[in-house]
Design an enzyme around this catalytic site. Sequence first.
Site, mmCIF file in Angstrom:
data_model
loop_
_atom_site.group_PDB
_atom_site.id
_atom_site.type_symbol
_atom_site.label_atom_id
_atom_site.label_comp_id
_atom_site.label_asym_id
_atom_site.label_seq_id
_atom_site.Cartn_x
_atom_site.Cartn_y
_atom_site.Cartn_z
ATOM 1 N N LYS A 237 1.178 3.525 1.772
ATOM 2 C CA LYS A 237 2.449 3.610 2.034
ATOM 3 C C LYS A 237 2.442 4.762 3.033
ATOM 4 O O LYS A 237 1.678 5.550 3.151
ATOM 5 C CB LYS A 237 3.331 4.404 0.727
ATOM 6 C CG LYS A 237 3.494 3.303 -0.345
ATOM 7 C CD LYS A 237 3.993 3.909 -1.558
ATOM 8 C CE LYS A 237 3.879 2.868 -2.797
ATOM 9 N NZ LYS A 237 3.991 3.409 -4.036
ATOM 10 N N GLU A 275 7.217 -0.606 -10.757
ATOM 11 C CA GLU A 275 7.307 -1.269 -9.412
ATOM 12 C C GLU A 275 7.998 -2.530 -9.461
ATOM 13 O O GLU A 275 7.530 -3.597 -10.520
ATOM 14 C CB GLU A 275 5.702 -1.503 -9.002
ATOM 15 C CG GLU A 275 5.270 -0.222 -8.556
ATOM 16 C CD GLU A 275 3.706 -0.275 -7.747
ATOM 17 O OE1 GLU A 275 3.267 0.696 -7.294
ATOM 18 O OE2 GLU A 275 3.389 -1.405 -7.721
ATOM 19 N N ARG A 291 1.606 7.673 -13.678
ATOM 20 C CA ARG A 291 1.260 9.040 -13.341
ATOM 21 C C ARG A 291 2.474 9.620 -12.285
ATOM 22 O O ARG A 291 3.445 8.981 -11.887
ATOM 23 C CB ARG A 291 0.351 8.862 -12.140
ATOM 24 C CG ARG A 291 0.373 7.900 -11.326
ATOM 25 C CD ARG A 291 -0.647 8.064 -9.864
ATOM 26 N NE ARG A 291 -0.153 7.181 -8.843
ATOM 27 C CZ ARG A 291 -0.119 5.895 -8.639
ATOM 28 N NH1 ARG A 291 -0.667 5.280 -9.646
ATOM 29 N NH2 ARG A 291 0.459 5.615 -7.605
ATOM 30 N N ARG A 337 4.566 10.504 5.099
ATOM 31 C CA ARG A 337 3.135 10.820 5.094
ATOM 32 C C ARG A 337 2.480 11.046 6.237
ATOM 33 O O ARG A 337 2.399 10.326 7.144
ATOM 34 C CB ARG A 337 2.509 9.600 4.104
ATOM 35 C CG ARG A 337 3.004 9.396 2.849
ATOM 36 C CD ARG A 337 2.222 8.699 1.932
ATOM 37 N NE ARG A 337 2.869 8.196 1.110
ATOM 38 C CZ ARG A 337 2.037 7.333 -0.063
ATOM 39 N NH1 ARG A 337 0.878 7.249 -0.083
ATOM 40 N NH2 ARG A 337 2.820 7.090 -1.166
HETATM 41 C C1 MV4 Z 1 2.673 -9.532 -4.771
HETATM 42 C C2 MV4 Z 1 3.309 -9.822 -3.675
HETATM 43 C C3 MV4 Z 1 3.802 -11.096 -3.231
HETATM 44 N N1 MV4 Z 1 3.897 -11.828 -4.428
HETATM 45 N N2 MV4 Z 1 2.781 -10.416 -5.719
HETATM 46 C C4 MV4 Z 1 0.112 -5.558 -3.395
HETATM 47 C C5 MV4 Z 1 -0.204 -4.517 -4.171
HETATM 48 C C6 MV4 Z 1 0.145 -4.727 -5.490
HETATM 49 N N3 MV4 Z 1 0.684 -3.522 -6.263
HETATM 50 C C7 MV4 Z 1 0.965 -5.817 -5.680
HETATM 51 N N4 MV4 Z 1 1.050 -6.341 -4.434
HETATM 52 C C8 MV4 Z 1 1.891 -7.664 -4.027
HETATM 53 N N5 MV4 Z 1 2.054 -8.263 -5.144
HETATM 54 C C9 MV4 Z 1 3.500 -11.557 -5.884
HETATM 55 N N6 MV4 Z 1 3.683 -12.258 -6.848
HETATM 56 C C10 MV4 Z 1 2.969 -8.858 -2.572
HETATM 57 C C11 MV4 Z 1 2.214 -7.751 -2.810
HETATM 58 C C12 MV4 Z 1 2.217 -7.057 -1.725
HETATM 59 C C13 MV4 Z 1 2.591 -5.610 -1.521
HETATM 60 C C14 MV4 Z 1 3.591 -5.282 -2.515
HETATM 61 C C15 MV4 Z 1 4.079 -3.946 -2.473
HETATM 62 C C16 MV4 Z 1 3.869 -3.361 -1.074
HETATM 63 C C17 MV4 Z 1 3.335 -3.733 -0.158
HETATM 64 C C18 MV4 Z 1 2.495 -4.900 -0.305
HETATM 65 C C19 MV4 Z 1 1.590 -5.381 0.743
HETATM 66 C C20 MV4 Z 1 1.201 -6.810 0.687
HETATM 67 C C21 MV4 Z 1 1.231 -7.405 -0.622
#
Ligand code: MV4
Length: 447
Positions: A237, A275, A291, A337
């Site tokens: 982030k 999230e 956390r 950040r």
């Molecule tokens: C996803 C997504 C799209 N569709 N799940 C990336 C980190 C992990 N915490 C979950 N992530 C994602 N899950 C589905 N079903 C896209 C991401 C993702 C993302 C999510 C939040 C913030 C930035 C991101 C960057 C790339 C992909």
Amino acid sequence: MFEKVLIANRGEVALRIHRACKEMGIQTVAVHSTADNDAMHVRLADESVCIGPPPASQSYLNIPAIISAAIIANADAIHPGYGFLSEDANFAAIVEEHGFTFIGPSPDHMRIMGDKIAAKAAMVDAGVPVVPGSKDALTDMQSARNMAEEIGYPVLLKAAGGGGGRGMKIVERPDELAAAFSAARSEAAAYFGNDTIYMEKFLTGPRHIEIQVMGDSFGNAISMGERDCSLQRRHQKVLEEAGSPALNDDQRDSISKISRTAVENLGYSGAGTLEFLFQDGEFYFIEMNTRLQVEHPVTEMVTGIDIVREQIMVADGAALSLRQEDITISGHAIECRINAESPIDFTPSPGLITDYHPPGGLGVRVDSGLYSGYRVPSSYDSLVSKLIVHGATRNECLMRLRRSLEEYVIGGIETTIPLLQRVIVDPDFINGDYDIGWLEKFVEAEE
Ligand code: MV4
């Protein structure tokens, strides 16, 4: 109340925890590696214990050394901060077995949320909407194929032991599934020591919106509203906002209520973050973090709640000091950040800080362990400062951010301040019109 808290972390978050302790009349114990002898968290703490050499595996992740330090210093409780051991359920259990209080949720809740399949199942039971996909581990190709047909391509394969984005595989078409399936399993095994994977519908342009929650040991729970963390690059982030420019009040209230109720149903105690991905007006839960988060200050600025203080109170067995009705969101807040990195190619830029002048003034907060003459070590994460601005409106935040970034002097190393300055004057950003893919495109377009 605790008399003494050991802070099992470094950098700005160690300072953040120290500050909450001091305001509560609690003594602090810093732990540090030999790379951090002169770090601000060591200087500010009432006592400090060296726990090992620079590599985190031998110091900030060294459980026997940290427990020994807590015994030597006669601490009552351990705050893990974020990163390092903060989401390690075994660490939390060991802390408790040694007679200290872990300032965080129960090891059982940490274990559930650490298993992303179990976390989703728990959220479904608690009434939270999740991304469509497999409810259990995917163990064979036939069930993978069936699931993908059911939810429709593109799909995403994720590691149950993962999180944070490593080891995910996008599958666009049926003929790509077999290769992706075996690659996802072996990567999951290699990264997380657990080859369990699951499948989700791949959302193509969502925003990342998260809800700050807190529970206590009496079954009370509160939601402190949302943060929009869509501005990120390679799962790091870069800038976070409270509230999200993408939500209307109905959407905001709805996801906040759902999250609060879930925390209550789970009997979760401590601070946590749910999230969500947000697309076409719908929220989809993906993970829960158990956390304190890097971006917690934006929530503190708009609610006036000291989240670390609440964590300490709740860990000590007190009830939450606020009810949901007492919580109001006032104005807007944005966190930047600031990393010790090249603002062009993001290569690390450790070294001696030759000049240091942080911004100040109304609505400006700087959480940082930097000082003039400090040497940023190369052994750790490159986050060196967080600049947080609060204003009555988002526009006021943007103006305040512009002048604060201009004021900020960090001499001797490269930082990401110039990148942040370019982002916050971009029309898309000013309009709040960005999703999780926006920043990567912005950075590519600059090259
Ligand atoms: C996803 C997504 C799209 N569709 N799940 C990336 C980190 C992990 N915490 C979950 N992530 C994602 N899950 C589905 N079903 C896209 C991401 C993702 C993302 C999510 C939040 C913030 C930035 C991101 C960057 C790339 C992909």
